[in-house]
Enzyme design. Structure first.
Site, PDB file in Angstrom:
ATOM      1  N   ARG A   1       0.837  -1.209   0.000  1.00 18.32           N
ATOM      2  CA  ARG A   1       0.000   0.000   0.000  1.00 18.32           C
ATOM      3  C   ARG A   1       0.873   1.260   0.000  1.00 18.32           C
ATOM      4  O   ARG A   1       0.537   2.257  -0.649  1.00 18.32           O
ATOM      5  CB  ARG A   1      -0.962   0.000   1.196  1.00 18.32           C
ATOM      6  CG  ARG A   1      -1.966   1.142   1.141  1.00 18.32           C
ATOM      7  CD  ARG A   1      -3.046   1.024   2.192  1.00 18.32           C
ATOM      8  NE  ARG A   1      -2.502   1.128   3.543  1.00 18.32           N
ATOM      9  CZ  ARG A   1      -3.217   0.944   4.651  1.00 18.32           C
ATOM     10  NH1 ARG A   1      -4.504   0.617   4.575  1.00 18.32           N
ATOM     11  NH2 ARG A   1      -2.658   1.057   5.840  1.00 18.32           N
TER      12      ARG A   1
ATOM     13  N   LYS B   1      -2.581   7.004   1.271  1.00 24.81           N
ATOM     14  CA  LYS B   1      -2.345   7.279   2.681  1.00 24.81           C
ATOM     15  C   LYS B   1      -1.261   8.355   2.737  1.00 24.81           C
ATOM     16  O   LYS B   1      -0.070   8.075   2.919  1.00 24.81           O
ATOM     17  CB  LYS B   1      -1.934   5.988   3.396  1.00 24.81           C
ATOM     18  CG  LYS B   1      -2.242   6.014   4.877  1.00 24.81           C
ATOM     19  CD  LYS B   1      -2.226   4.635   5.470  1.00 24.81           C
ATOM     20  CE  LYS B   1      -2.055   4.663   6.974  1.00 24.81           C
ATOM     21  NZ  LYS B   1      -3.033   5.441   7.722  1.00 24.81           N
TER      22      LYS B   1
ATOM     23  N   GLU C   1     -16.036   6.164   6.202  1.00 27.96           N
ATOM     24  CA  GLU C   1     -15.239   5.494   7.227  1.00 27.96           C
ATOM     25  C   GLU C   1     -15.139   6.421   8.418  1.00 27.96           C
ATOM     26  O   GLU C   1     -15.805   7.456   8.448  1.00 27.96           O
ATOM     27  CB  GLU C   1     -13.850   5.162   6.676  1.00 27.96           C
ATOM     28  CG  GLU C   1     -13.087   6.398   6.199  1.00 27.96           C
ATOM     29  CD  GLU C   1     -11.679   6.089   5.698  1.00 27.96           C
ATOM     30  OE1 GLU C   1     -11.198   4.960   5.884  1.00 27.96           O
ATOM     31  OE2 GLU C   1     -11.078   7.002   5.122  1.00 27.96           O
TER      32      GLU C   1
HETATM   33  N1  PXG Z   1      -8.989   4.803   7.342  1.00 24.81           N
HETATM   34  C1  PXG Z   1      -8.055   5.753   7.514  1.00 24.81           C
HETATM   35  C2  PXG Z   1      -8.321   7.136   7.054  1.00 24.81           C
HETATM   36  C3  PXG Z   1      -6.833   5.404   8.109  1.00 24.81           C
HETATM   37  O1  PXG Z   1      -5.877   6.322   8.265  1.00 24.81           O
HETATM   38  C4  PXG Z   1      -7.646   3.137   8.352  1.00 24.81           C
HETATM   39  C5  PXG Z   1      -8.816   3.542   7.738  1.00 24.81           C
HETATM   40  C6  PXG Z   1      -7.488   1.699   8.738  1.00 24.81           C
HETATM   41  O2  PXG Z   1      -6.542   1.064   7.888  1.00 24.81           O
HETATM   42  P1  PXG Z   1      -5.609  -0.132   8.391  1.00 24.81           P
HETATM   43  O3  PXG Z   1      -4.785  -0.478   7.187  1.00 24.81           O
HETATM   44  O4  PXG Z   1      -4.772   0.415   9.520  1.00 24.81           O
HETATM   45  O5  PXG Z   1      -6.483  -1.223   8.828  1.00 24.81           O
HETATM   46  C7  PXG Z   1      -6.631   4.075   8.540  1.00 24.81           C
HETATM   47  C8  PXG Z   1      -5.342   3.689   9.195  1.00 24.81           C
HETATM   48  C9  PXG Z   1      -2.861   6.531  14.020  1.00 24.81           C
HETATM   49  C10 PXG Z   1      -2.999   5.440  13.045  1.00 24.81           C
HETATM   50  O6  PXG Z   1      -1.739   6.741  14.483  1.00 24.81           O
HETATM   51  C11 PXG Z   1      -3.933   5.527  12.039  1.00 24.81           C
HETATM   52  C12 PXG Z   1      -4.043   4.498  11.113  1.00 24.81           C
HETATM   53  C13 PXG Z   1      -3.226   3.415  11.205  1.00 24.81           C
HETATM   54  C14 PXG Z   1      -2.296   3.354  12.222  1.00 24.81           C
HETATM   55  C15 PXG Z   1      -2.177   4.371  13.158  1.00 24.81           C
HETATM   56  O7  PXG Z   1      -3.866   7.176  14.342  1.00 24.81           O
HETATM   57  N2  PXG Z   1      -4.959   4.650  10.144  1.00 24.81           N
END
Ligand code: PXG
Length: 289
Positions: free
Chosen positions: A50, A149, A182
């Site tokens: 990703r 991301k 989301e």
């Molecule tokens: N939506 C958004 C906008 C994200 O940033 C997810 C969904 C979930 O994706 P994953 O691949 O993690 O299942 C994310 C991921 C933090 C932090 O420090 C945020 C994420 C991942 C790790 C840490 O707040 N966001």
């Protein structure tokens, strides 16, 4: 703490990048957040894939190939002598000048930070989370792909402030059409009559790695799962609701906009998936040493 920046490890107080780095000046860059459990990095290759897709989408060349970046990520965790924690990869456009032209940034900057993670309070996993709908919408595909991301998280940050101001643990983000996309850092699922539903990626949801694991767990458990357009009505009338993310893992949601979802308790399918998720995090993944 040993932090990797462009080929070298630095102590935290010396781990610094230039004020001319376009990651700082323009939010020009991409990142990943990855967890490791019990000496294994969970879904490492999916996160790395990703990251490279995010970089490709913004015309950013990562100056290491995937195997080298995987090896460096593992080496960073190893040097910090951690077995459970969180690793953050950041790739910025690099050092440039005060103009936004990325062509003037000769080389991308790679940063890797391995740390312990502060989780949501245990009470949220046992009794569920409060979620509120934010006025701030998810970025539209026509402005910047929500699939990327990127280091531009300002709209999510503003939504998070709205949620915190309302006393909620997370904020629900709708897209420009008013469909559920989301939460600010998590994907959302609902359960209705034994079936699982989650908004499609086209809604503006990030293709979450944890979201993907839910699809695998649902297939394994024989629970039907689909990705229709989702509205707040669907969440208000759901039997169960939960969020997924690298930081949150699977976390039950029991209220939306202070309205009770289902019976107001984490539901049986949510609990079953949480249990299976913990098994997977403890027993699968890329071994660190
Ligand atoms: N939506 C958004 C906008 C994200 O940033 C997810 C969904 C979930 O994706 P994953 O691949 O993690 O299942 C994310 C991921 C933090 C932090 O420090 C945020 C994420 C991942 C790790 C840490 O707040 N966001």
């Amino acid at each position: 703490m040993k932090i990797y920046i462009d080929g070298e490890f630095h102590e935290k107080e010396h781990a610094k990048v230039s004020v001319f780095d376009h990651g700082l000046l323009y939010g020009d860059g991409v990142f990943e957040g990855i967890r490791f459990y019990n000496g294994r990095v969970f879904r490492l290759e999916e996160h790395i894939d990703r990251l490279y897709d995010s970089a490709r989408a913004i015309c950013l060349d990562i100056p290491l190939d995937k195997p080298a970046l995987i090896a460096t990520t593992i080496e960073t965790i190893r040097r910090n002598e951690l077995r459970d924690g969180y690793v953050r990869l950041v790739v910025t456009r690099g050092d440039g000048d005060l103009g936004l032209n990325p062509a003037l940034c000769p080389k991308a900057t790679i940063i890797i930070i391995a740390a312990k993670i502060t989780l949501y309070p245990a009470d949220n996993y046992e009794n569920g989370l409060m979620v509120v709908t934010c006025a701030t919408r998810r970025i539209p595909h026509g402005a910047l792909s929500p699939m990327v991301k990127s280091l531009n998280y300002l709209n999510n940050v503003l939504a998070k402030i709205e949620a915190a101001n309302a006393g909620a643990g997370e904020g629900l983000m709708l897209n420009e059409q008013g469909y559920v996309a989301e939460c600010t850092g998590d994907n959302i699922f609902l359960v209705k009559r034994g079936r699982l539903f989650t908004p499609p990626i086209a809604s503006g949801a990030l293709a979450g790695v944890t979201r993907g694991v839910v699809f695998e767990m649902a297939a394994e458990a024989g629970i039907p799962i689909s990705e229709p357009d989702v509205t707040r009505y669907d969440l208000f009338t759901a039997d169960e609701c939960f969020l997924t993310g690298t930081a949150a893992e699977l976390i039950p949601v029991v209220t939306l906009d202070r309205r009770t979802i289902g019976d107001g308790r984490p539901g049986p399918i949510t609990r079953r998936l949480m249990t299976r998720f913990h098994e997977l995090t403890q027993t699968t993944g890329t071994v660190i040493d």
